[in-house]
Design a protein around this motif. Sequence first.
Motif, short mmCIF file in Angstrom:
data_model
loop_
_atom_site.label_atom_id
_atom_site.label_comp_id
_atom_site.label_asym_id
_atom_site.label_seq_id
_atom_site.Cartn_x
_atom_site.Cartn_y
_atom_site.Cartn_z
N PRO A 1 0.66 4.74 -13.00
CA PRO A 1 0.27 3.55 -13.77
C PRO A 1 -0.54 2.59 -12.90
N GLU A 2 -1.35 1.77 -13.55
CA GLU A 2 -2.15 0.81 -12.81
C GLU A 2 -1.43 -0.52 -12.62
N LYS A 3 -0.34 -0.70 -13.33
CA LYS A 3 0.41 -1.95 -13.17
C LYS A 3 1.89 -1.66 -13.12
N MET A 4 2.53 -2.02 -11.99
CA MET A 4 3.97 -1.92 -11.80
C MET A 4 4.40 -3.24 -11.15
N PHE A 5 4.79 -4.21 -11.95
CA PHE A 5 5.06 -5.57 -11.50
C PHE A 5 3.76 -6.29 -11.12
N TYR A 6 2.92 -5.61 -10.32
CA TYR A 6 1.63 -6.16 -9.91
C TYR A 6 0.54 -5.16 -10.27
N LYS A 7 -0.71 -5.59 -10.19
CA LYS A 7 -1.83 -4.70 -10.43
C LYS A 7 -2.07 -3.85 -9.18
N PHE A 8 -2.17 -2.54 -9.38
CA PHE A 8 -2.43 -1.62 -8.26
C PHE A 8 -3.80 -0.96 -8.45
N TYR A 9 -4.54 -0.91 -7.36
CA TYR A 9 -5.86 -0.30 -7.36
C TYR A 9 -5.74 1.10 -6.76
N LYS A 10 -6.32 2.10 -7.45
CA LYS A 10 -6.24 3.48 -6.99
C LYS A 10 -7.45 3.80 -6.10
N ARG A 11 -7.16 4.59 -5.08
CA ARG A 11 -8.23 5.05 -4.20
C ARG A 11 -7.91 6.48 -3.79
N LEU B 1 0.85 -1.19 0.00
CA LEU B 1 0.00 0.00 0.00
C LEU B 1 0.89 1.24 0.00
N PHE B 2 0.75 2.05 -1.03
CA PHE B 2 1.51 3.29 -1.18
C PHE B 2 0.53 4.45 -1.10
N THR B 3 0.74 5.36 -0.15
CA THR B 3 -0.18 6.47 0.08
C THR B 3 0.59 7.78 0.12
N PHE B 4 0.03 8.83 -0.50
CA PHE B 4 0.66 10.15 -0.42
C PHE B 4 -0.41 11.23 -0.52
N ASN B 5 -0.06 12.40 0.02
CA ASN B 5 -0.95 13.55 -0.03
C ASN B 5 -0.60 14.41 -1.24
N ALA B 6 -1.60 14.69 -2.05
CA ALA B 6 -1.37 15.47 -3.26
C ALA B 6 -2.70 15.88 -3.85
N GLY C 1 -4.15 6.71 -2.74
CA GLY C 1 -3.62 5.42 -2.35
C GLY C 1 -3.49 4.47 -3.52
N LEU C 2 -2.44 3.69 -3.55
CA LEU C 2 -2.24 2.63 -4.53
C LEU C 2 -2.02 1.35 -3.76
N SER C 3 -2.83 0.33 -4.05
CA SER C 3 -2.74 -0.91 -3.27
C SER C 3 -2.88 -2.13 -4.16
N THR C 4 -2.14 -3.17 -3.83
CA THR C 4 -2.32 -4.44 -4.54
C THR C 4 -3.54 -5.19 -4.03
N ASP C 5 -4.11 -4.72 -2.92
CA ASP C 5 -5.33 -5.31 -2.35
C ASP C 5 -6.51 -4.43 -2.71
N ALA C 6 -7.43 -4.96 -3.49
CA ALA C 6 -8.58 -4.18 -3.95
C ALA C 6 -9.45 -3.71 -2.79
N ASN C 7 -9.42 -4.43 -1.67
CA ASN C 7 -10.28 -4.09 -0.54
C ASN C 7 -9.47 -3.69 0.70
N GLY C 8 -8.24 -3.28 0.49
CA GLY C 8 -7.37 -2.99 1.62
C GLY C 8 -7.77 -1.74 2.40
N LYS C 9 -7.66 -1.82 3.73
CA LYS C 9 -7.96 -0.69 4.60
C LYS C 9 -6.86 0.36 4.47
#
Length: 436
Positions: A341-351, A327-332, A358-366
């Motif tokens: 990008p939506e895929k960097m080695f793995y699929k990342f879901y944007k929130r 899970l990668f999160t930043f303020n911007a 937030g960018l997470s490999t878990d579609a339902n991640g807290k």
Amino acid sequence: MKLLKKIVFIVVGLIAVIAIGLYLFLAVRESRSKGGLVHQDSEYVTKVAVDKILTDIAWNAVSNPGTYFGGDSTDTTSDSKSSRNLGISIPANVYMFALKDEEETWYAWLNVENQEQLQAFVQAELSIDSIGVEKENDFWWINGKDNRVVLLGDSKNVLVALSFDKKEKKEAMLKIWEGRTTAMVPIKTLTDFSFENTADIEWKQKANDAGANLSFKKGMITANWSLSNDILRLPLQANVRELPPSNVLNVYCQADIRPFLDRYEGRLQRYNIPVDTLKNYYGGYMDIQWRADDVLQTDSIIAYDYDENFNPIEKKEIREEAVPNILFTFNASPHLASYLPEKMFYKFYKRIEGKQIGLSTDANGKNEFPYLSTDHAFLLSYTRNAAAQRHLSWLSQFDRVEKVEISGRGGEVSNSFNAEIKLSDYGIHALYQLLK
């Protein structure tokens, strides 16, 4: 009884003589190394305490003979070479220097004992044939792949360049070489670079408080360094998210990165990084989590079957794969999400939640964590566990790292950082563990 006393006195006397002789030998080498040459216009100098490192390893070997000498004595490798086999003289301390605005390239000036042996060693290590040694007048050149390692030398001295970039080094090295009689001076004559002699590796910047040191100890590596506010500005008091300590990796950083973007704008733009956009819209905070449990991701792939006439028949297959829970999160500004990008080695879901992306490999991640106030504006914490072993096993050296802790604090003039890396064997010298 008298005979026993004589034997004890003789043994103690021999040990004392050897100890004194060794001390004097090392003291002389230490004194001579202060005459090591660096460029008079050096902006940065790094000192590698070769004798100190080797002495520490030797003492550690005495107390742990099974680890150091317990292997097959017939197993000898070509890597165990003395400095004489290398064709150069290794001093007690090796000094490397970098010039202003050329931080990517570091130079070392060393004495040559046998240039043929040195050339043969470098050719073997860099996989270069004899054609790779260029000769001009009384000196010779060896260029490594992509110009990252370059040597210019003659029968007495060699100038070694180690670099992070691929730029041609010949012109810059020739300038140093041709001006060596006046420009290359003993390190002890440069008052801006006085080293404390307490660490294995020390780094200093000219006329600046910025510096760093690193030490290899039993089972761990420690380091601390300072970084000028002209490069990065950490606040004295930061507001950061409270990340779960159970994670494999936690990283957070609250900082004003505009000085860094200004200083390295040209280099960043070469990698298509939108510098101006980051200056205007990045919110100054980011964090990364690698959580302990993997997540399953599905992906469709195209496969082919063949009919009875051997005609290909296309079909879709759903593939399920366990990937790291990142899970990668930043303020911007929210519009920056379109750059990601939506895929960097793995699929990342944007929130996107307000100014938090937030960018997470878990579609339902807290991704809701409370903020807390701290004087550590930067933190990197890594703990080796089952998830790390699954995904990092291909990095054999990193598999020996049990824990990493790096923290950073802001200051009025510079930022200070501290690091501690713990290895798997707590009683064995850290450098030996990494190199064996």
